[in-house]
Scaffold this active site. Structure first.
Site, mmCIF file in Angstrom:
data_model
loop_
_atom_site.group_PDB
_atom_site.id
_atom_site.type_symbol
_atom_site.label_atom_id
_atom_site.label_comp_id
_atom_site.label_asym_id
_atom_site.label_seq_id
_atom_site.Cartn_x
_atom_site.Cartn_y
_atom_site.Cartn_z
ATOM 1 N N GLU A 1 0.828 -1.203 0.000
ATOM 2 C CA GLU A 1 0.000 0.000 0.000
ATOM 3 C C GLU A 1 0.866 1.258 0.000
ATOM 4 O O GLU A 1 0.555 2.247 -0.678
ATOM 5 C CB GLU A 1 -0.930 -0.016 1.217
ATOM 6 C CG GLU A 1 -2.022 -1.079 1.130
ATOM 7 C CD GLU A 1 -2.726 -1.299 2.454
ATOM 8 O OE1 GLU A 1 -3.934 -1.602 2.417
ATOM 9 O OE2 GLU A 1 -2.087 -1.173 3.517
ATOM 10 N N LEU B 1 16.614 1.647 -2.167
ATOM 11 C CA LEU B 1 16.519 1.046 -3.496
ATOM 12 C C LEU B 1 15.190 1.384 -4.145
ATOM 13 O O LEU B 1 14.155 1.437 -3.468
ATOM 14 C CB LEU B 1 16.636 -0.474 -3.407
ATOM 15 C CG LEU B 1 18.008 -1.063 -3.101
ATOM 16 C CD1 LEU B 1 17.895 -2.574 -2.979
ATOM 17 C CD2 LEU B 1 19.008 -0.694 -4.177
ATOM 18 N N GLU C 1 20.119 -11.382 -4.901
ATOM 19 C CA GLU C 1 20.214 -11.624 -3.467
ATOM 20 C C GLU C 1 18.830 -11.571 -2.832
ATOM 21 O O GLU C 1 17.982 -10.778 -3.249
ATOM 22 C CB GLU C 1 21.108 -10.558 -2.810
ATOM 23 C CG GLU C 1 22.475 -10.426 -3.460
ATOM 24 C CD GLU C 1 23.203 -9.143 -3.060
ATOM 25 O OE1 GLU C 1 22.728 -8.465 -2.115
ATOM 26 O OE2 GLU C 1 24.228 -8.830 -3.679
ATOM 27 N N LYS D 1 16.163 -10.328 -0.313
ATOM 28 C CA LYS D 1 15.967 -9.064 0.391
ATOM 29 C C LYS D 1 15.460 -9.390 1.802
ATOM 30 O O LYS D 1 14.277 -9.631 2.001
ATOM 31 C CB LYS D 1 14.979 -8.174 -0.360
ATOM 32 C CG LYS D 1 14.846 -6.773 0.204
ATOM 33 C CD LYS D 1 13.951 -5.921 -0.681
ATOM 34 C CE LYS D 1 13.839 -4.502 -0.155
ATOM 35 N NZ LYS D 1 13.171 -4.447 1.163
ATOM 36 N N GLU E 1 21.807 -5.887 6.947
ATOM 37 C CA GLU E 1 20.499 -5.883 7.582
ATOM 38 C C GLU E 1 20.568 -6.623 8.925
ATOM 39 O O GLU E 1 21.131 -7.713 9.013
ATOM 40 C CB GLU E 1 19.498 -6.597 6.665
ATOM 41 C CG GLU E 1 18.085 -6.148 6.789
ATOM 42 C CD GLU E 1 17.777 -4.902 5.968
ATOM 43 O OE1 GLU E 1 16.619 -4.454 6.027
ATOM 44 O OE2 GLU E 1 18.676 -4.382 5.283
ATOM 45 N N LYS F 1 21.536 -6.474 -8.588
ATOM 46 C CA LYS F 1 22.587 -5.464 -8.710
ATOM 47 C C LYS F 1 23.482 -5.783 -9.904
ATOM 48 O O LYS F 1 23.793 -6.960 -10.153
ATOM 49 C CB LYS F 1 23.471 -5.444 -7.458
ATOM 50 C CG LYS F 1 22.741 -5.250 -6.155
ATOM 51 C CD LYS F 1 23.702 -5.436 -4.982
ATOM 52 C CE LYS F 1 23.006 -5.307 -3.643
ATOM 53 N NZ LYS F 1 23.901 -5.602 -2.512
ATOM 54 N N LYS G 1 9.825 -6.711 -5.418
ATOM 55 C CA LYS G 1 9.077 -6.932 -4.189
ATOM 56 C C LYS G 1 8.040 -8.031 -4.406
ATOM 57 O O LYS G 1 7.292 -8.014 -5.382
ATOM 58 C CB LYS G 1 8.373 -5.638 -3.750
ATOM 59 C CG LYS G 1 9.318 -4.484 -3.417
ATOM 60 C CD LYS G 1 10.113 -4.748 -2.156
ATOM 61 C CE LYS G 1 9.249 -4.636 -0.915
ATOM 62 N NZ LYS G 1 8.806 -3.271 -0.607
#
Length: 372
Positions: free
Chosen positions: A39, A91, A120, A122, A180, A295, A319
């Site tokens: 959203e 990104l 990779e 995420k 991360e 990448k 995504k």
């Protein structure tokens, strides 16, 4: 494309800017988002489209031109803010195959010669930037506003996956490596069970739990949270590597936590195959992922492609669309914590729990026959 007057466009742009800043604050600072990533991305896409159609209404403070900020502003917080040596950007992302193909076409038009991609997972956590000097961990910063971040070194040294001392050959005298901090599902479920027992609201998801844990004032409490780390971007002066893949392989050799699931591929079609593979395989992972990062692997080509104000031109994120499922609501229990607070807990036929206020509306004796 729907017609819209300039007046209506200006009003909509101002509304979207305020909404996106509010949601950024909820997400990065409060760790309590009120909308899904999907959203949020729809709102951001609408704002980007309007600013492109009406550039006279685009401003430098627009959320389309800067990253969301996680800088601590709460009373009682004593995290020192430190400038990033290199900007820590976000990104661009997409849910659309054609946009990913267009990403590849833009690269092909800009660079000469062949190139490959690093694909990779995420990880769905909170961004971290580690600085090592003479093989020792010097500093750990959050992304903050992209130009400066909160110094969370005192907490990060309590994460077992992050080495305080590196070992091996070829370690640069000083470098940064970004990645991360995340919370595996097992640690997340244990933490939420403890919070419910104490009469506190559970965290909505592992990402919020990881981010909130990283900003705890008491390092001893943070040590119990079960955080983990994955690192994926090496930065420094005069590094000897020709590709991103080579740099990460070296970092793994020094003892740094690098994902075992990354893969170098030679074409965008192979990257799409990697996405399709992990859209299924990710459901078996012990941690949350929300996409795939793609990448350009060659570091010289990354330098040629450069950056926008907000993101690198040599990388993008695919995504995964949010999953939806139906499960029967078997009942609602009311759990009394040690403080006396009462928390409703939905009992379902799947691995799910509904513990937030406002999420339970049915009386405990009601047993719906259909899915909830």
């Amino acid at each position: 494309m729907a017609k819209i007057s300039k007046t209506a466009a200006r009003e909509r742009i101002e509304f979207l800017k305020k909404e996106l800043e509010r949601h950024n604050y909820n997400y990065y600072v409060l760790n309590n988002p009120t909308i899904t990533d999907f959203e949020f991305d729809l709102l951001m896409g609408e704002l980007q489209g309007l600013e492109k159609r009406f550039p006279e209404f685009a401003t430098e403070d627009s959320p389309t031109r800067h990253v969301g900020s996680d800088l601590s502003s709460a009373a009682g917080s004593d995290f020192v803010q430190v400038a990033h040596r290199w900007p820590m950007l976000s990104l661009g992302n997409t849910y659309d195959k054609e946009e990913l193909l267009e990403f590849d076409r833009r690269i092909a038009k800009t660079v000469s010669g062949p190139y490959a991609f690093s694909c990779e997972l995420k990880f769905d956590g909170t961004a971290i930037c580690l600085t090592y000097r003479d093989g020792q961990l010097l500093r750990a910063l959050t992304r903050g506003d992209g130009t400066k971040g909160d110094d969370v070194t005192r907490n990060v040294i309590n994460i077992p996956a992050i080495p305080k001392q590196l070992h091996g050959e070829g370690i640069p005298r000083e470098f940064e490596i970004r990645g991360e901090i995340y919370m595996p599902y097992a640690a997340f479920e244990r933490l939420n069970a403890e919070r419910l027992e104490d009469g506190q609201d559970p965290f909505a998801n592992p990402r919020n739990a990881a981010s909130g844990s990283l900003k705890l004032q008491d390092p001893a409490e943070m040590r119990t949270r079960g955080l983990d780390c994955v690192l994926y971007h090496l930065l420094g002066e005069d590094l000897p590597f020709k590709t991103h893949t080579e740099a990460l392989q070296a970092a793994r050799g020094w003892g740094l936590p690098i994902s075992e699931f990354s893969r170098r591929v030679e074409s965008i079609e192979a990257a799409l195959a990697y996405i399709e593979e992990w859209d299924t395989r990710r459901k078996q992972l012990p941690f949350a992922t929300d996409g795939i990062v793609i990448k350009v692997d060659e570091l010289e080509l990354q330098r040629q492609l450069g950056f926008t104000a907000k993101s690198p031109r040599w990388a993008t994120a695919w995504k995964f669309k949010p999953e939806q499922a139906l499960t029967p609501l078997l009942g609602i229990d009311y759990q009394v914590g040690r403080t006396g607070a009462v928390t409703p807990r939905g009992q379902s036929g799947a691995r799910a729990a509904f513990g937030h206020r406002g999420q339970t509306r049915l009386p405990p004796q009601q047993r719906p026959d259909g899915p909830a």
